[in-house]
Scaffold this motif. Sequence first.
Motif, PDB file in Angstrom:
ATOM      1  N   VAL A  54      -2.461  25.912 -40.118  1.00  0.00           N
ATOM      2  CA  VAL A  54      -2.570  24.295 -40.840  1.00  0.00           C
ATOM      3  C   VAL A  54      -3.881  23.799 -40.154  1.00  0.00           C
ATOM      4  CG1 VAL A  54      -1.283  21.994 -40.302  1.00  0.00           C
ATOM      5  CG2 VAL A  54      -0.220  23.885 -40.673  1.00  0.00           C
ATOM      6  N   ASP A  55      -4.187  24.066 -39.112  1.00  0.00           N
ATOM      7  CA  ASP A  55      -5.414  23.468 -38.535  1.00  0.00           C
ATOM      8  C   ASP A  55      -6.661  24.133 -39.390  1.00  0.00           C
ATOM      9  OD1 ASP A  55      -4.441  22.108 -36.507  1.00  0.00           O
ATOM     10  OD2 ASP A  55      -4.523  23.663 -35.002  1.00  0.00           O
ATOM     11  N   ARG A  56      -6.594  25.373 -39.809  1.00  0.00           N
ATOM     12  CA  ARG A  56      -7.466  25.989 -40.572  1.00  0.00           C
ATOM     13  C   ARG A  56      -7.546  25.483 -42.018  1.00  0.00           C
ATOM     14  NH1 ARG A  56     -12.290  29.176 -39.738  1.00  0.00           N
ATOM     15  NH2 ARG A  56     -12.738  29.859 -41.905  1.00  0.00           N
ATOM     16  N   MET A  57      -6.424  25.145 -42.581  1.00  0.00           N
ATOM     17  CA  MET A  57      -6.315  24.673 -43.732  1.00  0.00           C
ATOM     18  C   MET A  57      -7.033  23.086 -43.984  1.00  0.00           C
ATOM     19  SD  MET A  57      -2.646  25.771 -44.966  1.00  0.00           S
ATOM     20  CE  MET A  57      -2.516  24.828 -46.618  1.00  0.00           C
ATOM     21  N   ARG A  58      -6.843  22.304 -42.849  1.00  0.00           N
ATOM     22  CA  ARG A  58      -7.054  21.062 -42.458  1.00  0.00           C
ATOM     23  C   ARG A  58      -8.798  20.956 -42.573  1.00  0.00           C
ATOM     24  NH1 ARG A  58      -3.601  19.179 -39.289  1.00  0.00           N
ATOM     25  NH2 ARG A  58      -2.806  17.819 -40.878  1.00  0.00           N
ATOM     26  N   ARG A  59      -9.353  21.903 -41.839  1.00  0.00           N
ATOM     27  CA  ARG A  59     -10.752  22.088 -41.674  1.00  0.00           C
ATOM     28  C   ARG A  59     -11.388  22.564 -43.173  1.00  0.00           C
ATOM     29  NH1 ARG A  59      -9.592  25.006 -36.779  1.00  0.00           N
ATOM     30  NH2 ARG A  59     -10.199  27.077 -37.787  1.00  0.00           N
ATOM     31  N   ASN A  60     -10.878  23.378 -43.672  1.00  0.00           N
ATOM     32  CA  ASN A  60     -11.258  23.807 -44.918  1.00  0.00           C
ATOM     33  C   ASN A  60     -11.389  22.610 -45.954  1.00  0.00           C
ATOM     34  OD1 ASN A  60     -11.734  26.509 -44.065  1.00  0.00           O
ATOM     35  ND2 ASN A  60      -9.958  27.323 -45.015  1.00  0.00           N
ATOM     36  N   THR A  61     -10.368  21.789 -46.009  1.00  0.00           N
ATOM     37  CA  THR A  61     -10.219  20.769 -46.907  1.00  0.00           C
ATOM     38  C   THR A  61     -11.284  19.363 -46.557  1.00  0.00           C
ATOM     39  OG1 THR A  61      -8.544  19.607 -45.810  1.00  0.00           O
ATOM     40  CG2 THR A  61      -7.642  21.036 -47.423  1.00  0.00           C
ATOM     41  N   HIS A  62     -11.761  19.554 -45.297  1.00  0.00           N
ATOM     42  CA  HIS A  62     -12.695  18.622 -44.713  1.00  0.00           C
ATOM     43  C   HIS A  62     -14.241  19.198 -44.883  1.00  0.00           C
ATOM     44  CE1 HIS A  62      -9.899  15.553 -43.600  1.00  0.00           C
ATOM     45  NE2 HIS A  62      -9.320  16.349 -42.940  1.00  0.00           N
ATOM     46  N   LEU A  63     -14.542  20.280 -45.505  1.00  0.00           N
ATOM     47  CA  LEU A  63     -15.738  21.006 -45.459  1.00  0.00           C
ATOM     48  C   LEU A  63     -16.441  20.044 -46.714  1.00  0.00           C
ATOM     49  CD1 LEU A  63     -15.113  24.936 -45.471  1.00  0.00           C
ATOM     50  CD2 LEU A  63     -16.124  23.534 -43.821  1.00  0.00           C
ATOM     51  N   THR A  64     -15.961  19.554 -47.683  1.00  0.00           N
ATOM     52  CA  THR A  64     -16.623  19.050 -48.763  1.00  0.00           C
ATOM     53  C   THR A  64     -16.724  17.489 -48.379  1.00  0.00           C
ATOM     54  OG1 THR A  64     -14.503  18.363 -49.967  1.00  0.00           O
ATOM     55  CG2 THR A  64     -15.358  20.554 -50.501  1.00  0.00           C
ATOM     56  N   LEU A  87      -5.984   6.920 -49.184  1.00  0.00           N
ATOM     57  CA  LEU A  87      -6.468   7.553 -50.306  1.00  0.00           C
ATOM     58  C   LEU A  87      -7.364   8.685 -50.308  1.00  0.00           C
ATOM     59  CD1 LEU A  87      -7.369   4.548 -52.449  1.00  0.00           C
ATOM     60  CD2 LEU A  87      -5.417   5.925 -52.547  1.00  0.00           C
ATOM     61  N   CYS A  88      -8.359   8.858 -49.096  1.00  0.00           N
ATOM     62  CA  CYS A  88      -9.132   9.976 -48.862  1.00  0.00           C
ATOM     63  C   CYS A  88      -8.259  10.957 -48.140  1.00  0.00           C
ATOM     64  CB  CYS A  88     -10.237   9.142 -48.286  1.00  0.00           C
ATOM     65  SG  CYS A  88     -11.374   8.273 -49.326  1.00  0.00           S
ATOM     66  N   ASP A  89      -7.165  10.822 -47.459  1.00  0.00           N
ATOM     67  CA  ASP A  89      -6.695  11.963 -46.850  1.00  0.00           C
ATOM     68  C   ASP A  89      -6.326  13.015 -47.769  1.00  0.00           C
ATOM     69  OD1 ASP A  89      -5.359  13.449 -45.063  1.00  0.00           O
ATOM     70  OD2 ASP A  89      -3.655  11.978 -44.649  1.00  0.00           O
ATOM     71  N   PRO A  90      -6.731  14.269 -47.393  1.00  0.00           N
ATOM     72  CA  PRO A  90      -6.333  15.275 -48.402  1.00  0.00           C
ATOM     73  C   PRO A  90      -4.930  15.729 -48.185  1.00  0.00           C
ATOM     74  CG  PRO A  90      -8.174  15.991 -47.279  1.00  0.00           C
ATOM     75  CD  PRO A  90      -7.887  14.725 -46.574  1.00  0.00           C
ATOM     76  N   ALA A  91      -4.342  15.557 -47.028  1.00  0.00           N
ATOM     77  CA  ALA A  91      -2.977  15.659 -46.774  1.00  0.00           C
ATOM     78  C   ALA A  91      -2.097  15.026 -47.800  1.00  0.00           C
ATOM     79  CB  ALA A  91      -2.567  15.663 -45.307  1.00  0.00           C
ATOM     80  N   ARG A  92      -2.439  13.992 -48.175  1.00  0.00           N
ATOM     81  CA  ARG A  92      -1.495  13.065 -49.209  1.00  0.00           C
ATOM     82  C   ARG A  92      -1.362  13.926 -50.693  1.00  0.00           C
ATOM     83  NH1 ARG A  92      -3.577   8.887 -52.336  1.00  0.00           N
ATOM     84  NH2 ARG A  92      -1.732   7.533 -52.806  1.00  0.00           N
ATOM     85  N   TYR A  93      -2.012  14.889 -50.754  1.00  0.00           N
ATOM     86  CA  TYR A  93      -2.286  15.399 -52.108  1.00  0.00           C
ATOM     87  C   TYR A  93      -1.702  16.757 -52.221  1.00  0.00           C
ATOM     88  CZ  TYR A  93      -4.994  11.189 -52.913  1.00  0.00           C
ATOM     89  OH  TYR A  93      -5.522   9.874 -53.023  1.00  0.00           O
ATOM     90  N   VAL A  94      -0.488  16.896 -52.578  1.00  0.00           N
ATOM     91  CA  VAL A  94       0.075  17.957 -52.706  1.00  0.00           C
ATOM     92  C   VAL A  94       0.234  18.427 -54.310  1.00  0.00           C
ATOM     93  CG1 VAL A  94       0.885  18.303 -50.622  1.00  0.00           C
ATOM     94  CG2 VAL A  94       2.124  17.337 -52.325  1.00  0.00           C
TER      95      VAL A  94
END
Length: 173
Positions: A71-81, A143-150
């Motif tokens: 999960v931590d790696r996924m979160r870091r990856n989504t914030h790369l952009t 709105l900008c939280d990637p975890a919100r969008y599945v």
Amino acid sequence: MASRVGFLALIYFEVVSTLALLLGLPAANLFGVGKGVELAPDAASSAQAPKAEGGEHGFTEFMLSGLEVNVDRMRRNTHLTGGLIVAEAVMRDIAPVLGRQRAHEVVYEACRAAIETGTSLETQLLDHADLMDRLGADRIGQLCDPARYVGSAATMTRMVINSPARGTGDSRR
């Protein structure tokens, strides 16, 4: 003429294929291709082989059995952009507030500015006065939280799990 071209193509194919075998097999033996790889004796008849029959989830379980979720790696990856990954969803969510075309323009400009300045989409949207007045910082952050969008993953998963067995494997249904 056409039969001659076809005949020459067939000869060419046979010669090139034979050369590939004559060069490829010794090269594979020389470099030890496949050494150390252990395969199941006969996976097709094994009890652990995935089942492709309708209604059974054996294949899905087999495919996901080795999946490791970090999960931590996924979160870091989504914030790369810098949050740009959620730009379309943000635009969709602010369209009722600003109007579709204006939402597109605001998000496009925010993305462009985020890329040029090395900041995030959220930072750029927080600098947008009209959007701040209408939504506020907390809502922009949500709105900008990637975890919100599945997306539709949960709905689609429920549909698959609750679907009746197809039995025939006909994918046209």
